[in-house]
Design an enzyme around this catalytic site. Structure first.
Site, PDB file in Angstrom:
ATOM      1  N   LYS A 111      -7.233 -10.918  58.497  1.00 42.78           N
ATOM      2  CA  LYS A 111      -5.770 -11.452  58.327  1.00 42.78           C
ATOM      3  C   LYS A 111      -4.738 -10.820  57.793  1.00 42.78           C
ATOM      4  CE  LYS A 111      -8.085 -16.162  57.193  1.00 42.78           C
ATOM      5  NZ  LYS A 111      -8.257 -16.977  56.053  1.00 42.78           N
ATOM      6  N   LYS A 191     -13.798 -18.489  70.700  1.00 47.88           N
ATOM      7  CA  LYS A 191     -14.281 -19.609  69.891  1.00 47.88           C
ATOM      8  C   LYS A 191     -13.209 -20.589  70.286  1.00 47.88           C
ATOM      9  CE  LYS A 191     -15.459 -20.637  65.033  1.00 47.88           C
ATOM     10  NZ  LYS A 191     -15.285 -20.463  63.758  1.00 47.88           N
ATOM     11  N   LYS A 194      -7.616 -24.681  68.243  1.00 52.24           N
ATOM     12  CA  LYS A 194      -6.379 -25.639  68.781  1.00 52.24           C
ATOM     13  C   LYS A 194      -5.370 -24.508  69.155  1.00 52.24           C
ATOM     14  CE  LYS A 194      -6.683 -30.025  66.836  1.00 52.24           C
ATOM     15  NZ  LYS A 194      -6.094 -30.976  65.506  1.00 52.24           N
TER      16      LYS A 194
END
Ligand code: SF4
Length: 327
Positions: A111, A191, A194
């Site tokens: 991240k 994966k 959204k």
């Protein structure tokens, strides 16, 4: 009874990926353990987010969880920020958390690499996760592969706190490794997520489900109907395992390997079973959506139950850490 804790981000309505990957399992667990399921809005703010949209996304996630089968009579469903001791214990645990361990976390590295300026919340994310679980002295945590490292750190934090303030106070949470499925997106590449636009929502109409399934990726070896395939590498087969009865899953495997049918037949069969499974959930969600106050009331009741447990832990933690009582 053994206590289980798990959380999910307030990302709005569930999609079939997070249903098969986590929530379907939670529905089973609620009748075997004392379970707490939390919509982790405090975790959500560690990434860029829309503050104006967060309340509705939180409600939509709660509706999804209830509609998918979490029963407030059998488990505690609540919103993380409604139970203040989560943030308090988070701070208290930072005092025993080794910085080096946080910096070694793979998710932190991933991240932080994608951001120019890294907020401390990303680094401290696993400390809040530890607080979530330890606050309820939960001993089991259903985890996906990507969370195993965080769970190890959670145990390390519990050990360090216990060593300083009271051996055995916090149980060291163990992973609850139950069979869940890693569902790829409809593109068959990443994966289901959204943000990648490759999902099927849990409450989509039968027409929308078919529209999305029809062009979905399959085993690329099946160029024509006559080419045999390998079901194990096909995401449609994974979805059959989640939605179709065992005898159909068996039929799919045989017909795929022997080129006994085309992928479109296989997908139609999947669509039928998926639509039948999701129909009662879609109906429950519509009912819940028509009564937002009722949903908020359920969440309040869940937070009250969670808070009662949390306050007991945090009072003892404060005491053991030597804070002067304010009352
Ligand atoms: S027949 Fe079914 S399982 Fe086999 S490749 Fe096609 S869609 Fe996938």
């Amino acid at each position: 009874m053994t206590r289980v804790f798990s959380g999910i981000q307030p990302s709005g309505e569930l999609h079939i990926g997070n249903y098969l990957g986590a929530v379907q399992n939670w529905v089973r667990l609620q009748s075997q353990y004392e379970c707490l399921f939390c919509v982790v809005d405090l975790h959500a703010i560690t990434q860029p987010y829309d503050a104006a949209a967060l309340p509705q996304l939180t409600i939509d996630m709660a509706i999804s969880l209830y509609a998918a089968g979490l029963d407030p009579e059998r488990c505690i469903v609540f919103v993380q920020s409604h139970v203040a001791p989560h943030t308090e214990l988070n701070w208290l645990l930072t005092s025993v958390t080794p910085l080096g361990e946080l910096e070694r976390q793979t998710q932190y590295k991933d991240k932080s690499q994608r951001q120019e300026s890294v907020a401390m919340g990303i680094l401290a994310y696993p400390v809040l996760q530890a607080a979530d679980v330890l606050l309820y002295k939960a001993s089991l945590v259903p985890v996906g592969e990507d969370q195993v490292q965080h769970l190890e750190l959670m145990r390390e934090i519990a050990r360090r706190w216990n060593a300083r303030y009271g051996e055995g106070f916090f149980p060291e949470p163990q992973p609850l490794l139950t069979k869940t499925r890693r569902v790829l997106g409809l593109d068959g590449k990443a994966k289901m997520s959204k943000s990648l636009g490759n999902t099927i929502g849990l409450f989509e109409s039968p027409e929308a489900i078919w529209e999305k399934l029809r062009p979905a990726a399959t085993d690329p070896a099946r160029v024509t109907k006559k080419d045999p395939g390998t079901p194990e590498i096909c995401n449609i087969f994974t979805l059959h395992q989640g939605f179709s009865p065992p005898e159909v899953v068996e039929e799919v495997a045989v017909k795929c390997r022997t080129a006994g049918w085309g992928c479109i037949d296989c997908k139609r069969k999947l669509a039928d079973h998926m639509i039948a499974t999701l129909k009662p959930m879609r109906e429950r969600a519509a009912e819940l959506r028509s009564d937002p106050q009722g949903v908020k009331q359920k969440l309040r009741a869940g937070a009250d139950k969670a808070r009662a447990l949390a306050q007991r832990t945090i009072a003892e933690v404060r005491d053991r850490m030597g804070f002067l009582k304010g009352d």
